[in-house]
Design a protein around this motif. Structure first.
Motif, PDB file in Angstrom:
ATOM      1  N   THR A 181       0.818  -1.208   0.000  1.00 26.83           N
ATOM      2  CA  THR A 181       0.000   0.000   0.000  1.00 26.83           C
ATOM      3  C   THR A 181       0.854   1.262   0.000  1.00 26.83           C
ATOM      4  N   ARG A 182       1.903   1.286   0.796  1.00 29.02           N
ATOM      5  CA  ARG A 182       2.768   2.460   0.862  1.00 29.02           C
ATOM      6  C   ARG A 182       3.333   2.784  -0.528  1.00 29.02           C
ATOM      7  N   GLN A 183       3.785   1.771  -1.227  1.00 23.64           N
ATOM      8  CA  GLN A 183       4.349   1.981  -2.558  1.00 23.64           C
ATOM      9  C   GLN A 183       3.275   2.396  -3.558  1.00 23.64           C
ATOM     10  N   ARG A 184       2.081   1.838  -3.443  1.00 23.17           N
ATOM     11  CA  ARG A 184       0.982   2.254  -4.324  1.00 23.17           C
ATOM     12  C   ARG A 184       0.653   3.720  -4.094  1.00 23.17           C
ATOM     13  N   ILE A 185       0.625   4.145  -2.831  1.00 20.57           N
ATOM     14  CA  ILE A 185       0.364   5.551  -2.520  1.00 20.57           C
ATOM     15  C   ILE A 185       1.437   6.430  -3.168  1.00 20.57           C
ATOM     16  N   GLN A 186       2.692   6.035  -3.039  1.00 19.64           N
ATOM     17  CA  GLN A 186       3.788   6.808  -3.631  1.00 19.64           C
ATOM     18  C   GLN A 186       3.631   6.920  -5.144  1.00 19.64           C
ATOM     19  N   ASP A 187       3.332   5.805  -5.806  1.00 17.22           N
ATOM     20  CA  ASP A 187       3.195   5.800  -7.262  1.00 17.22           C
ATOM     21  C   ASP A 187       2.058   6.719  -7.716  1.00 17.22           C
ATOM     22  N   VAL A 188       0.903   6.600  -7.066  1.00 21.89           N
ATOM     23  CA  VAL A 188      -0.255   7.408  -7.445  1.00 21.89           C
ATOM     24  C   VAL A 188       0.002   8.881  -7.142  1.00 21.89           C
ATOM     25  N   ALA A 189       0.559   9.166  -5.988  1.00 23.76           N
ATOM     26  CA  ALA A 189       0.835  10.560  -5.630  1.00 23.76           C
ATOM     27  C   ALA A 189       1.817  11.187  -6.615  1.00 23.76           C
ATOM     28  N   LEU A 190       2.870  10.468  -6.943  1.00 28.17           N
ATOM     29  CA  LEU A 190       3.857  11.011  -7.870  1.00 28.17           C
ATOM     30  C   LEU A 190       3.234  11.268  -9.245  1.00 28.17           C
ATOM     31  N   ALA A 191       2.383  10.362  -9.686  1.00 30.69           N
ATOM     32  CA  ALA A 191       1.697  10.567 -10.974  1.00 30.69           C
ATOM     33  C   ALA A 191       0.818  11.817 -10.914  1.00 30.69           C
ATOM     34  N   LEU A 192       0.069  11.984  -9.835  1.00 37.78           N
ATOM     35  CA  LEU A 192      -0.783  13.168  -9.694  1.00 37.78           C
ATOM     36  C   LEU A 192       0.052  14.447  -9.562  1.00 37.78           C
ATOM     37  N   PHE A 193       1.133  14.392  -8.791  1.00 34.75           N
ATOM     38  CA  PHE A 193       1.992  15.566  -8.652  1.00 34.75           C
ATOM     39  C   PHE A 193       2.542  15.982 -10.016  1.00 34.75           C
ATOM     40  N   ALA A 194       2.912  15.003 -10.828  1.00 29.13           N
ATOM     41  CA  ALA A 194       3.463  15.298 -12.149  1.00 29.13           C
ATOM     42  C   ALA A 194       2.378  15.827 -13.088  1.00 29.13           C
ATOM     43  N   GLN A 236      -0.726  17.346 -12.287  1.00 28.29           N
ATOM     44  CA  GLN A 236      -1.404  18.581 -11.917  1.00 28.29           C
ATOM     45  C   GLN A 236      -0.544  19.542 -11.116  1.00 28.29           C
ATOM     46  N   GLY A 237       0.628  19.103 -10.702  1.00 29.92           N
ATOM     47  CA  GLY A 237       1.462  19.933  -9.845  1.00 29.92           C
ATOM     48  C   GLY A 237       1.268  19.562  -8.389  1.00 29.92           C
ATOM     49  N   TYR A 238       2.326  19.718  -7.640  1.00 33.03           N
ATOM     50  CA  TYR A 238       2.307  19.356  -6.221  1.00 33.03           C
ATOM     51  C   TYR A 238       1.265  20.173  -5.460  1.00 33.03           C
ATOM     52  N   LEU A 259      -4.615  15.495  -0.646  1.00 33.41           N
ATOM     53  CA  LEU A 259      -4.633  14.136  -0.110  1.00 33.41           C
ATOM     54  C   LEU A 259      -5.928  13.434  -0.498  1.00 33.41           C
ATOM     55  N   ARG A 260      -7.028  14.180  -0.548  1.00 32.22           N
ATOM     56  CA  ARG A 260      -8.317  13.608  -0.945  1.00 32.22           C
ATOM     57  C   ARG A 260      -8.244  13.036  -2.361  1.00 32.22           C
ATOM     58  N   GLU A 261      -7.612  13.784  -3.301  1.00 27.28           N
ATOM     59  CA  GLU A 261      -7.492  13.298  -4.677  1.00 27.28           C
ATOM     60  C   GLU A 261      -6.633  12.034  -4.753  1.00 27.28           C
ATOM     61  N   ILE A 262      -5.588  11.998  -3.958  1.00 28.64           N
ATOM     62  CA  ILE A 262      -4.734  10.804  -3.931  1.00 28.64           C
ATOM     63  C   ILE A 262      -5.544   9.617  -3.434  1.00 28.64           C
ATOM     64  N   ALA A 263      -6.303   9.817  -2.359  1.00 27.77           N
ATOM     65  CA  ALA A 263      -7.136   8.744  -1.804  1.00 27.77           C
ATOM     66  C   ALA A 263      -8.174   8.280  -2.826  1.00 27.77           C
ATOM     67  N   GLU A 264      -8.809   9.235  -3.527  1.00 25.87           N
ATOM     68  CA  GLU A 264      -9.814   8.874  -4.529  1.00 25.87           C
ATOM     69  C   GLU A 264      -9.199   8.054  -5.657  1.00 25.87           C
ATOM     70  N   ARG A 265      -8.025   8.461  -6.131  1.00 23.42           N
ATOM     71  CA  ARG A 265      -7.378   7.728  -7.230  1.00 23.42           C
ATOM     72  C   ARG A 265      -7.031   6.308  -6.767  1.00 23.42           C
ATOM     73  N   LEU A 266      -6.674   6.167  -5.494  1.00 29.98           N
ATOM     74  CA  LEU A 266      -6.340   4.847  -4.939  1.00 29.98           C
ATOM     75  C   LEU A 266      -7.584   4.032  -4.592  1.00 29.98           C
ATOM     76  N   GLU A 267      -8.738   4.714  -4.569  1.00 32.76           N
ATOM     77  CA  GLU A 267      -9.994   4.099  -4.150  1.00 32.76           C
ATOM     78  C   GLU A 267      -9.911   3.611  -2.706  1.00 32.76           C
ATOM     79  N   VAL A 268      -9.374   4.488  -1.847  1.00 37.08           N
ATOM     80  CA  VAL A 268      -9.334   4.242  -0.401  1.00 37.08           C
ATOM     81  C   VAL A 268      -9.864   5.498   0.287  1.00 37.08           C
TER      82      VAL A 268
END
Length: 195
Positions: free
Chosen positions: A14-27, A29-31, A36-45
């Motif tokens: 899960t930690r690595q999945r969070i990192q992957d999704v967050a990095l994709a979103l940061f790239a 839309q920008g940091y 955090l809500r968008e990261i959670a939604e993309r992860l479906e958690v």
């Protein structure tokens, strides 16, 4: 030679999945524009599930940075363990290994390129500069003339710049990586022509 940090090997928990999704979103839309809500939604958690692993976006970014730059730290340590000052062959090996690290850490470098203001504001930006200075110190001779120091620094810049500029140009990625590496090695070789 892989560094063990490629995407396929980072999918395990899960930690690595969070990192992957967050990095994709940061790239994408920008940091600053990513929540955090968008990261959670993309992860479906739930946001609470995300919060269990990371309390802030900066904590996520710091963990990504630490994981993907660990091979750079190992390379710098290896370079310092070699006979000093390093031979040209050792310096070439540093560039070859760094080239491979850049392939595995491409998502992080894309983020850094597209979020330069954020990198300046966060401590991760400063620690990355320290790593680049560490590599530069291995590549250059103590007391080298300024032009040779610039060549050694330019070798690193060529590797970073080439990775971004050439990614959108048609051609085989491995062929482009090898061409960038060849130019970087030429610069360091020229800097050490008098050795």
């Amino acid at each position: 030679m892989g560094t063990g940090t490629g995407k396929q090997q980072r999918r395990g928990n899960t930690r690595q999945r969070i990192q992957d999704v967050a990095l994709a979103l940061f790239a994408e839309q920008g940091y600053e524009k990513t929540s955090l809500r968008e990261i959670a939604e993309r992860l479906e958690v739930t946001k609470a599930a995300l919060y269990y692993h990371f309390k802030t976006k900066e904590a996520i970014l710091t963990s990504i940075f630490d994981d993907l730059t660990r091979p750079i730290d190992e390379l710098i340590e290896w370079g310092h363990q070699q006979p000093q000052p390093p031979t040209l062959a050792i310096r070439e090996q540093v560039l070859r290994r760094y080239s491979e690290i850049l392939v595995d850490a491409a998502p992080l470098f894309r983020f850094m390129q597209e979020n330069q203001a954020t990198m300046r504001d966060l401590k991760t930006g400063e620690s990355f500069r320290d790593r680049m200075i560490g590599l530069y110190e291995i590549l250059k001779d103590p007391g080298a003339p300024m032009a040779d120091q610039v060549r050694c620094f330019s070798a690193l810049f060529t590797m970073h710049g080439g990775m971004f500029v050439l990614k959108d140009i048609e051609g085989d990625p491995e062929e482009k990586r090898k061409a960038i590496l060849e130019v970087a090695i030429d610069l360091v070789t020229q800097a050490h022509a008098g050795d």
